[in-house]
Design a protein around this motif. Structure first.
Motif, PDB file in Angstrom:
ATOM      1  N   PRO A  90      49.811  41.957  33.357  1.00  0.00           N
ATOM      2  CA  PRO A  90      50.007  42.404  34.740  1.00  0.00           C
ATOM      3  C   PRO A  90      49.327  41.494  35.766  1.00  0.00           C
ATOM      4  CG  PRO A  90      49.548  44.282  33.338  1.00  0.00           C
ATOM      5  CD  PRO A  90      49.336  43.057  32.496  1.00  0.00           C
ATOM      6  N   ASN A  91      50.136  41.044  36.729  1.00  0.00           N
ATOM      7  CA  ASN A  91      49.670  40.198  37.834  1.00  0.00           C
ATOM      8  C   ASN A  91      49.125  38.845  37.395  1.00  0.00           C
ATOM      9  OD1 ASN A  91      50.363  41.930  40.061  1.00  0.00           O
ATOM     10  ND2 ASN A  91      48.724  43.266  39.349  1.00  0.00           N
ATOM     11  N   PHE A  92      49.349  38.498  36.119  1.00  0.00           N
ATOM     12  CA  PHE A  92      49.080  37.169  35.597  1.00  0.00           C
ATOM     13  C   PHE A  92      47.622  36.743  35.818  1.00  0.00           C
ATOM     14  CE2 PHE A  92      53.676  37.153  36.944  1.00  0.00           C
ATOM     15  CZ  PHE A  92      54.122  37.574  35.709  1.00  0.00           C
ATOM     16  N   ILE A  93      47.397  35.562  36.403  1.00  0.00           N
ATOM     17  CA  ILE A  93      46.017  35.058  36.502  1.00  0.00           C
ATOM     18  C   ILE A  93      45.431  35.259  37.897  1.00  0.00           C
ATOM     19  CG2 ILE A  93      44.585  32.986  36.448  1.00  0.00           C
ATOM     20  CD1 ILE A  93      46.319  31.925  34.180  1.00  0.00           C
ATOM     21  N   ALA A  94      46.022  34.608  38.888  1.00  0.00           N
ATOM     22  CA  ALA A  94      45.379  34.542  40.207  1.00  0.00           C
ATOM     23  C   ALA A  94      45.260  35.915  40.859  1.00  0.00           C
ATOM     24  CB  ALA A  94      46.130  33.572  41.109  1.00  0.00           C
ATOM     25  N   ASN A  95      46.324  36.697  40.843  1.00  0.00           N
ATOM     26  CA  ASN A  95      46.240  38.012  41.474  1.00  0.00           C
ATOM     27  C   ASN A  95      45.339  38.961  40.698  1.00  0.00           C
ATOM     28  OD1 ASN A  95      47.748  37.459  43.721  1.00  0.00           O
ATOM     29  ND2 ASN A  95      49.662  38.255  42.899  1.00  0.00           N
ATOM     30  N   ARG A  96      45.252  38.780  39.400  1.00  0.00           N
ATOM     31  CA  ARG A  96      44.358  39.630  38.603  1.00  0.00           C
ATOM     32  C   ARG A  96      42.897  39.358  38.979  1.00  0.00           C
ATOM     33  NH1 ARG A  96      44.868  41.481  33.180  1.00  0.00           N
ATOM     34  NH2 ARG A  96      43.081  42.819  32.671  1.00  0.00           N
ATOM     35  N   ILE A  97      42.538  38.084  38.971  1.00  0.00           N
ATOM     36  CA  ILE A  97      41.152  37.716  39.281  1.00  0.00           C
ATOM     37  C   ILE A  97      40.881  37.877  40.776  1.00  0.00           C
ATOM     38  CG2 ILE A  97      39.462  35.853  39.238  1.00  0.00           C
ATOM     39  CD1 ILE A  97      40.210  36.959  36.471  1.00  0.00           C
ATOM     40  N   GLY A  98      41.845  37.497  41.597  1.00  0.00           N
ATOM     41  CA  GLY A  98      41.634  37.532  43.045  1.00  0.00           C
ATOM     42  C   GLY A  98      41.498  38.932  43.599  1.00  0.00           C
ATOM     43  N   THR A  99      42.380  39.847  43.186  1.00  0.00           N
ATOM     44  CA  THR A  99      42.276  41.211  43.701  1.00  0.00           C
ATOM     45  C   THR A  99      41.042  41.919  43.131  1.00  0.00           C
ATOM     46  OG1 THR A  99      43.799  42.006  41.972  1.00  0.00           O
ATOM     47  CG2 THR A  99      44.733  41.492  44.146  1.00  0.00           C
ATOM     48  N   HIS A 100      40.659  41.560  41.902  1.00  0.00           N
ATOM     49  CA  HIS A 100      39.419  42.117  41.356  1.00  0.00           C
ATOM     50  C   HIS A 100      38.240  41.721  42.237  1.00  0.00           C
ATOM     51  CE1 HIS A 100      35.775  42.197  38.846  1.00  0.00           C
ATOM     52  NE2 HIS A 100      36.348  43.216  38.220  1.00  0.00           N
ATOM     53  N   ALA A 101      38.185  40.451  42.623  1.00  0.00           N
ATOM     54  CA  ALA A 101      37.087  39.979  43.467  1.00  0.00           C
ATOM     55  C   ALA A 101      37.093  40.676  44.820  1.00  0.00           C
ATOM     56  CB  ALA A 101      37.181  38.470  43.648  1.00  0.00           C
ATOM     57  N   MET A 102      38.286  40.833  45.402  1.00  0.00           N
ATOM     58  CA  MET A 102      38.376  41.480  46.708  1.00  0.00           C
ATOM     59  C   MET A 102      37.940  42.941  46.639  1.00  0.00           C
ATOM     60  SD  MET A 102      41.995  39.850  48.030  1.00  0.00           S
ATOM     61  CE  MET A 102      41.947  40.564  49.679  1.00  0.00           C
TER      62      MET A 102
END
Length: 838
Positions: free
Chosen positions: A249-261
């Motif tokens: 789900p949401n691959f790499i960037a959106n997974r890590i990026g939304t987690h950080a946000m």
């Protein structure tokens, strides 16, 4: 010659961003050509991809993403078929009209032409996009090499479309979905082995023109050939940074990026911070864009961000940190109220006139923006540290509340990224690349950890009870001190360092330089041996602006290149190529009425650009991002340009009450006239008029291709879609000129409109003043410009030489420096970073 800008870089992740220097590639020969250089991944991938290159693309779904993908394919010279459904509420009469049936796709194309920021490099690229509808035109996909599906995120609808495509697509056609929330295995139910072999996910980031990241996701049956062809298409033709992700789900960037946000948002609520304070901590001090969390959310759209986060929460049921993706109540409240960010004129932040407001989660309403606090002050000081790694290290070393909050956010994010290895990616570099290219972080998670210090970060996390994966424990036990070291990267699978795969064309300036010292150097610029007989000149001033030292180096470097080298490249580093000359120095000299000093300075830069123009070796400029005023005049003096696709160029001196003063009037006009055969008796008025408009209206080209259309660059100049390869390509262009038997041009003279042309242009100016479109001072500036471009009152009586134009330009520039209203414009620009209309 002179310009000042305050370009606010606002990179984003999921959604629109303003112009960025992040996108681009090596030059391509349109749909059918690619750079014939083997990539870092080896000749096998290249040869497999070239066995059937992607020459025509179909995009199914003309929404924001689909139409944006189509536009960027057209930017690369690839013909595109853009289809969407037939509008459902057509009348019986409209159902008989093909134009009405194509309404959704055709309407999307019109929106692309009006989009801000622009989707096309130039509006003319739209001719490569053919619109239609699924009912009447789906069979046309048989002529396409790649079909990108970008329809609604409904599994049943996608499956039905894939069933149709399987019957229509030619053998070997790649079929890709732009989904971010559906699994490949679910989408491929009922599909044949051949369909599966040519199926993958191509996940673009929005807007596709500007965002460098392209996540590719292969299915279990995707063939090596299909993967190679897709990678070459994305990397070589579109200029994207390719990251191979796993089907999660949401691959790499959106997974890590939304987690950080979201981790930051939850911590803010827990600690009682103001949103402005959280943004201050998670922006520049952390090596992230200035837009940080909430400004990025407003740019992306709260609905889009909310959808991605909700998808993570719904699908990541076994994620140990799942609760971080739970949407806070106040964010849901904003979405329900329709406060979605920039597109609704308000979200986390909003403006009313000149006043800024922030949504306060504690009151559920907007309040005036917070301007000062201890946290804001500390973050402001940290942001002044230029080196990103040093800035991040200083942030976590802070012993106050800023350091405490930053560490909690980083420790949670870095450990989460480490625990995702094996699930979303097998290596650390893919995650780092994804975050730099997709979210415009200056450092990816593991690069950030290296900046903190691997051992120091490990020890602090262990002391805090942060859970780390087994591979990190083994890495620490093995005595490793960094994820990246000496051209190698730590491989979690093998538990040791492995060579870092690189593309030799993505070489940096420090890596290309030869020897231990510059060939020439002063406080403002230096010239280095770049190897292969090429001298490389680079500026060291703030925003690569032009001062006396830069001007002197232009003369000195040209002389040294002629003596010891066969070509020269001008390549700068930093956010901007060159924003022009230092306006404060001009203003100071003008206030002190040091006219001889100003005249000498203007003359020096005019003949510095002319020195490059007539050097006995070829000179190539490599502009990117802001290339304004004197920066563009510098390009005019070069034999060729290898521009980044995202180059924003123009002669904008009228905004500060001046005209170009570095041979800009001469060389823009002469470039426009250079195609005229010698001896042809033509009226040059039309050409002079257009050059006049471009300068008087301060027209800024919003891409390298538009710069060609405006005459700022030549049609033969190169365009690098990927800025990472621009230096390599500029050097190759310089070598190519040298090896092709280069000889400098011979000066030419042209008959110009003279007094009649001046009268015509002044009549045009007076009409604008009378209509309220220009001020009296605009008219004065434009009047002096008209005299220069028309060759003076006697320009029609003889062939006007270059020196004559330069004399006129210099005296016009100098006279405007003595005008009180021009001084007001210069002062206002320096104080406010925007032009004054007076």
């Amino acid at each position: 010659m002179f310009s000042v800008t305050n370009f606010d870089e606002t990179p984003s992740d999921l959604g629109p961003r303003q112009h960025s220097s992040a996108t681009g590639t090596g030059t391509t020969g349109g749909a059918f050509g690619v750079v014939m250089t083997r990539r870092g991944t080896g000749p096998g991938v290249w040869s497999a991809a070239m066995s059937k290159p992607i020459r025509r693309v179909a995009v199914l779904g003309a929404g924001v993403m689909g139409s944006g993908i189509a536009a960027h394919c057209a930017n690369a010279g690839i013909p595109v078929l853009l289809l969407d459904i037939v509008p459902p509420k057509l009348s019986e009469q409209e159902k008989q009209s093909k134009a009405a049936r194509d309404g959704f796709a055709a309407g999307a194309l019109q929106k692309l032409l009006k989009a801000k920021p622009a989707a096309f490099f130039h509006p003319r690229n739209a001719v490569l996009v053919t619109t239609g509808n699924f009912d009447d035109d789906l069979d046309k996909v048989k002529d396409c090499d790649l079909i990108v599906e970008a329809i609604i995120e409904r599994l049943d609808i996608k499956r039905a479309l894939f069933e149709k495509l399987e019957k229509l697509a030619a053998p070997g056609t790649i079929i890709a979905s732009n989904t971010s929330g559906l699994r490949i295995s679910d989408m491929l139910v009922g599909r044949s082995d051949e369909f599966r072999a040519n199926f993958m996910v191509t996940h673009f980031f929005n807007p596709p023109r500007y965002m460098k990241l392209l996540e590719l996701v292969a299915g279990p049956d995707t063939s090596a050939e299909a993967k190679a062809r897709a990678e070459v298409w994305g990397k070589e033709l579109l200029g994207k940074g390719i990251v191979w992700a796993k089907d999660t789900p949401n691959f790499i960037a959106n997974r890590i990026g939304t987690h950080a946000m979201m981790a930051g948002v939850h911590l803010m609520l827990e600690k009682g911070l103001a949103p402005e304070e959280l943004d201050a901590i998670t922006g520049l001090p952390m090596g992230h864009p200035k837009s940080a969390i909430f400004r990025t959310g407003d740019m992306v759209g709260l609905d889009t961000l909310g959808h991605v986060v909700a998808n993570c929460y719904a699908t990541l049921t076994s994620d140990e940190d799942r609760e971080v993706f739970a949407t806070p109540a106040y964010v849901k409240q904003l979405i329900e109220r329709g406060a979605l960010g920039d597109k609704t004129k308000g979200g986390f932040y909003k403006r009313q006139g000149k006043d800024s407001f922030t949504f306060d989660p504690t009151t559920g309403d907007y309040r005036p923006a917070l301007k000062e606090s201890a946290i804001l002050g500390t973050c402001k000081n940290l942001s002044r540290i230029e080196d990103t790694r040093a800035r991040v290290a200083a942030l976590v070393a802070d012993t106050g509340q800023v350091g405490e909050i930053a560490w909690k956010i980083l420790a949670r994010g870095l450990s989460y990224s480490a625990r995702r290895i094996g699930e979303i990616s097998d290596g650390v570099k893919a995650i780092d690349d994804g975050m730099r290219w997709g979210y415009n972080w200056e450092l990816g998670p593991f690069e950030t950890w290296d900046a903190i210090g691997f051992v120091a970060g490990y020890d602090r996390m262990k002391a805090d009870g942060v859970a780390l994966p087994e591979w990190i424990e083994k890495m620490h036990a093995a005595g490793a001190t960094a994820f990246y070291k000496d051209g190698q990267v730590w491989d979690p699978a093998s538990g040791k360092y492995a060579p870092l795969a690189t593309d030799p064309r993505e070489i940096t300036l420090p890596a290309m330089r030869k020897g231990g010292a510059a060939v020439l150097a002063n406080a403002s610029a230096e010239a280095w041996d770049l190897g292969d007989g090429v001298l490389g000149l680079t500026f060291k001033t703030k925003a690569n602006s032009i001062d006396d030292g830069v001007i002197q180096m232009l003369h000195d470097a040209a002389a040294r290149a002629e003596r010891d080298f066969r070509a020269m490249v001008i390549y700068n580093q930093g956010d901007f190529f060159c924003v022009g000359a230092k306006l404060d120095e001009v203003l100071k000299a003008a206030h002190q009425q040091k006219w001889d000093q100003l005249r000498t300075m203007i003359h020096a830069y005019q003949y510095a650009t002319q020195r490059l123009k007539y050097a006995s070796v070829p000179v190539v400029a490599a502009p990117y991002n802001m290339t304004l005023g004197g920066g563009l005049e510098l390009c005019f003096g070069c034999d060729a340009v290898q521009a980044a696709a995202e180059t924003y160029s123009g002669l904008v001196e009228v905004g500060v009450g001046l005209i170009p003063g570095g041979a800009g009037t001469l060389n823009l006009l002469w470039r426009s006239l250079e195609g005229i055969p010698e001896g042809a008796e033509i009226d040059t008025s039309a050409i002079v008029n257009q050059v006049f408009k471009n300068i008087a209206l301060a027209k800024v080209a919003e891409s390298a291709e538009q710069a060609k259309a405006l005459g700022y660059f030549r049609q033969s100049d190169g365009v690098s879609f990927d800025r990472a390869r621009q230096l390599h390509e500029a050097k190759r262009r310089a070598i190519g000129l040298a090896e092709a038997g280069y000889h400098p041009p011979v000066p030419r003279a042209h008959k110009l409109p003279g007094e009649n042309g001046i009268a015509t242009l002044k009549m045009m100016i007076n009409t604008l003043v009378a209509g309220g479109y220009a001020s009296e001072h605009d008219a004065k500036i434009s009047g002096k410009l008209s005299v220069v471009l028309c060759g003076g009152t006697s320009g029609h009586t003889h062939a006007v030489t270059e020196d004559e134009i330069l004399d006129l330009e210099r005296e016009a520039f100098l006279s405007l420096c003595g005008e009180p209203k021009s001084l007001e414009r210069m002062q206002f620009m320096l104080m406010n970073q925007k032009p004054l209309r007076n």
